[in-house]
Scaffold this motif. Structure first.
Motif, PDB file in Angstrom:
ATOM      1  N   MET A  75      51.234 -10.229  58.782  1.00 42.14           N
ATOM      2  CA  MET A  75      52.486 -10.218  59.538  1.00 42.14           C
ATOM      3  C   MET A  75      53.427  -9.118  59.053  1.00 42.14           C
ATOM      4  SD  MET A  75      53.172 -14.324  59.844  1.00 42.14           S
ATOM      5  CE  MET A  75      54.777 -14.069  60.589  1.00 42.14           C
ATOM      6  N   THR A  76      53.497  -8.907  57.745  1.00 39.25           N
ATOM      7  CA  THR A  76      54.418  -7.901  57.193  1.00 39.25           C
ATOM      8  C   THR A  76      54.055  -6.503  57.658  1.00 39.25           C
ATOM      9  OG1 THR A  76      54.831  -9.264  55.242  1.00 39.25           O
ATOM     10  CG2 THR A  76      55.324  -6.911  55.070  1.00 39.25           C
ATOM     11  N   ASN A  79      54.294  -6.109  61.522  1.00 40.39           N
ATOM     12  CA  ASN A  79      55.661  -5.856  61.985  1.00 40.39           C
ATOM     13  C   ASN A  79      56.101  -4.419  61.700  1.00 40.39           C
ATOM     14  OD1 ASN A  79      56.274  -8.404  63.074  1.00 40.39           O
ATOM     15  ND2 ASN A  79      56.707  -9.229  61.032  1.00 40.39           N
ATOM     16  N   GLU A  82      54.279  -2.256  64.186  1.00 38.99           N
ATOM     17  CA  GLU A  82      54.739  -2.430  65.570  1.00 38.99           C
ATOM     18  C   GLU A  82      56.098  -1.775  65.790  1.00 38.99           C
ATOM     19  OE1 GLU A  82      55.047  -6.090  68.826  1.00 38.99           O
ATOM     20  OE2 GLU A  82      55.109  -6.510  66.657  1.00 38.99           O
ATOM     21  N   ASN A  83      56.962  -1.811  64.781  1.00 36.58           N
ATOM     22  CA  ASN A  83      58.295  -1.214  64.889  1.00 36.58           C
ATOM     23  C   ASN A  83      58.326   0.248  64.428  1.00 36.58           C
ATOM     24  OD1 ASN A  83      59.338  -3.703  65.751  1.00 36.58           O
ATOM     25  ND2 ASN A  83      59.612  -4.387  63.632  1.00 36.58           N
ATOM     26  N   LYS A 395      50.522  -5.212  64.985  1.00 34.65           N
ATOM     27  CA  LYS A 395      51.086  -6.310  65.757  1.00 34.65           C
ATOM     28  C   LYS A 395      51.721  -7.310  64.793  1.00 34.65           C
ATOM     29  CE  LYS A 395      49.858  -5.159  69.967  1.00 34.65           C
ATOM     30  NZ  LYS A 395      50.840  -4.903  71.058  1.00 34.65           N
ATOM     31  N   GLY A 396      52.974  -7.693  65.060  1.00 36.05           N
ATOM     32  CA  GLY A 396      53.645  -8.669  64.206  1.00 36.05           C
ATOM     33  C   GLY A 396      53.802  -9.998  64.909  1.00 36.05           C
ATOM     34  N   GLY A 397      54.637 -10.862  64.318  1.00 38.30           N
ATOM     35  CA  GLY A 397      54.881 -12.172  64.911  1.00 38.30           C
ATOM     36  C   GLY A 397      53.799 -13.171  64.577  1.00 38.30           C
TER      37      GLY A 397
END
Length: 484
Positions: A75-76, A79, A82-83, A395-397
């Motif tokens: 996730m880290t 994210n 992705e950003n 991809k995060g979330g």
């Protein structure tokens, strides 16, 4: 510490804390679903169940911590990718390897802490958890009377009621009680139309006030068989009471924790080594005792010249050893040989079970010793799988990262479970069985780390689409160039 490093640590700690507590909560729910029948309806205080869940959560750290590290690392970096923060970090001259260094230091610290936790804290938690769970599961059921069902919770009594009073659990109707406390072995039967339950002031006894009933009592037979003239006493009553001992349902008796101390999950590394050595010595003594007993039963006695040191001659071509004996001693010799063989079989059977038990205990001690190290190493391994995966998939979330993390963790968990079971059964060496999943997944971690450092599009669907479209275009051009 650079601001980028601080940013990465903060970005990791938030999802790690959330995922760790979520996984712990899910595992605790699984624990409650598994032992719900042992916890519900026994009159436990809330703090007993809370204490049991606290010890169970300590034993679940071995599964929750690696999964939380894997999920939070995906996730880290997902994210960040992705950003486009990873792109900014790389454009500032910081490679992915250098960006992972502060998190690597943090994961190493978590791995070291997990090692000391599994060596010092986890055995004590397992000891308290095992002893408390034993007491909970073996505590007598509270006196819950169900209509139409015989209840044997109270020692010496069997009770059945047709129905309960509406809105009042202490009102009973259609009562039948079998009292087995008589010394003659014949139960006394009490039947009543209705009754009401109450407890004494000290709470040690439950009193059942019966109304409009009859008591049947049969005298014991002197001959021990059926006697048609055997007396049967029938006494009718308007009102009577039966007192039940309720002290065994009042409090839960705690077992001494030392009774569970010899179990392998409840020992630290030093104690595991001591137990393994002591069991090995006991195993050698069992093997020597088995050999001694077998040699004793195979001693050959002479039936021709009595019990002397002269041995019976061996079998000859014309006959057997049995033919050498006199006819009147052959049946006795056969019976004696049969008895000796049967006694030898029973002795070997009993000592073989003891041998197998000690062998399994040695395997368990070796497995638990290796488990102290595999937990720490698995944290490092799953980080080197999760961090590159997050950087690659971008991809995060809680969507794709959760799916990928669960797939990899299930793969790791299935391999470790199967190999550990094989090690317990003796099919695999304990070291190989406990480290099998790490051996298999380490090349995967190395491969993913390499792909992430070179900015590989391993999981980029658009990359594969463009590759396929480009391949078809090349094939179309070749067909157009070829002469007809």
């Amino acid at each position: 510490m650079k601001k980028i490093h601080l940013l990465l640590i903060k970005a990791f700690l938030r999802p790690f804390a959330v995922t760790f507590f979520i996984v712990m909560f899910i595992l605790l729910m699984f624990f409650l679903f598994k032992y719900v029948d042992d916890l519900i309806g026994k009159g436990f205080e809330w703090y007993v169940i809370a204490e049991l869940m606290m010890y169970a959560s300590a034993s679940n750290v071995a599964m929750a911590l690696p999964l939380a590290i894997l999920l939070s690392s995906i996730m880290t970096f997902g994210n960040l990718g992705e950003n486009y923060e990873l792109v900014a970090i790389k454009s500032a001259g910081v490679s992915l390897r250098k960006a992972m260094q502060p998190l690597l230091v943090l994961i190493v610290g978590l791995a070291v802490a997990s090692f000391f936790f599994s060596d010092y804290m986890l055995p004590k938690a397992n000891l308290k958890y095992g002893s408390l769970l034993w007491d909970v599961r073996n505590k007598k059921l509270s006196f819950l009377i169900k209509p139409g069902v015989f209840n044997n919770s109270i020692p010496g009594y069997s009770m059945r009621v047709e129905r309960k009073g509406e809105g009042a659990i202490d009102s009973l109707y259609g009562i039948m009680i079998y009292d087995h406390n008589g010394g003659n072995g014949i139960p006394q039967i009490i039947m009543a139309q209705k009754g009401k339950m109450s407890k004494t002031s000290d709470g040690n006894y439950m009193v059942l006030n019966l109304v409009n009933g009859v008591r049947y009592q049969e005298a014991a037979s002197n001959s021990g068989g059926y006697n048609p003239r055997q007396s049967l006493t029938r006494m009718r009553f308007k009102q009577t009471e039966v007192k039940f001992d309720f002290s065994s349902f009042k409090d839960m008796t705690r077992t001494q924790e030392e009774n569970f101390k010899n179990n392998a999950p409840m020992l630290n590394r030093k104690e595991l080594l001591h137990r393994r050595d002591s069991l090995t010595k006991d195993l050698d003594s069992v093997g020597k005792a088995l050999q001694t007993n077998a040699q004793y039963y195979f001693k050959q006695n002479s039936y021709v010249k009595g019990y002397t040191k002269v041995k019976t001659p061996p079998a000859t071509i014309k006959g057997s050893v049995l033919m050498v004996l006199p006819k009147d001693q052959r049946i006795q010799a056969l019976q004696g040989a049969y008895d000796q063989v049967d006694a030898l079989k029973q002795t070997i059977k009993g000592q073989l079970s003891e041998y197998e038990f000690r062998s399994k205990e040695i395997l368990r001690a070796k497995i638990e010793y290796q488990r102290k190290y595999t937990l720490a190493v698995s944290c490092l391994l799953l980080f080197f799988i999760g961090a590159p995966l997050g950087a690659i998939i971008r991809k995060g979330g809680l969507g794709l990262p959760v799916v990928i993390a669960v797939i990899f963790f299930l793969f790791y968990h299935i391999i470790s479970t199967v190999s550990e079971k094989s090690a317990k059964e003796g099919s695999l060496d304990p070291i190989v069985g406990m480290w099998m999943a790490i051996f298999i997944l380490t090349p995967v971690g190395i491969f993913l780390t390499y792909k992430a450092t070179v900015d590989s599009a391993l999981f980029d669907i658009d990359y594969y689409k463009q590759t396929v479209v480009g391949l078809f275009k090349k094939l179309g051009k070749k067909k157009a160039v070829e002469p007809s």
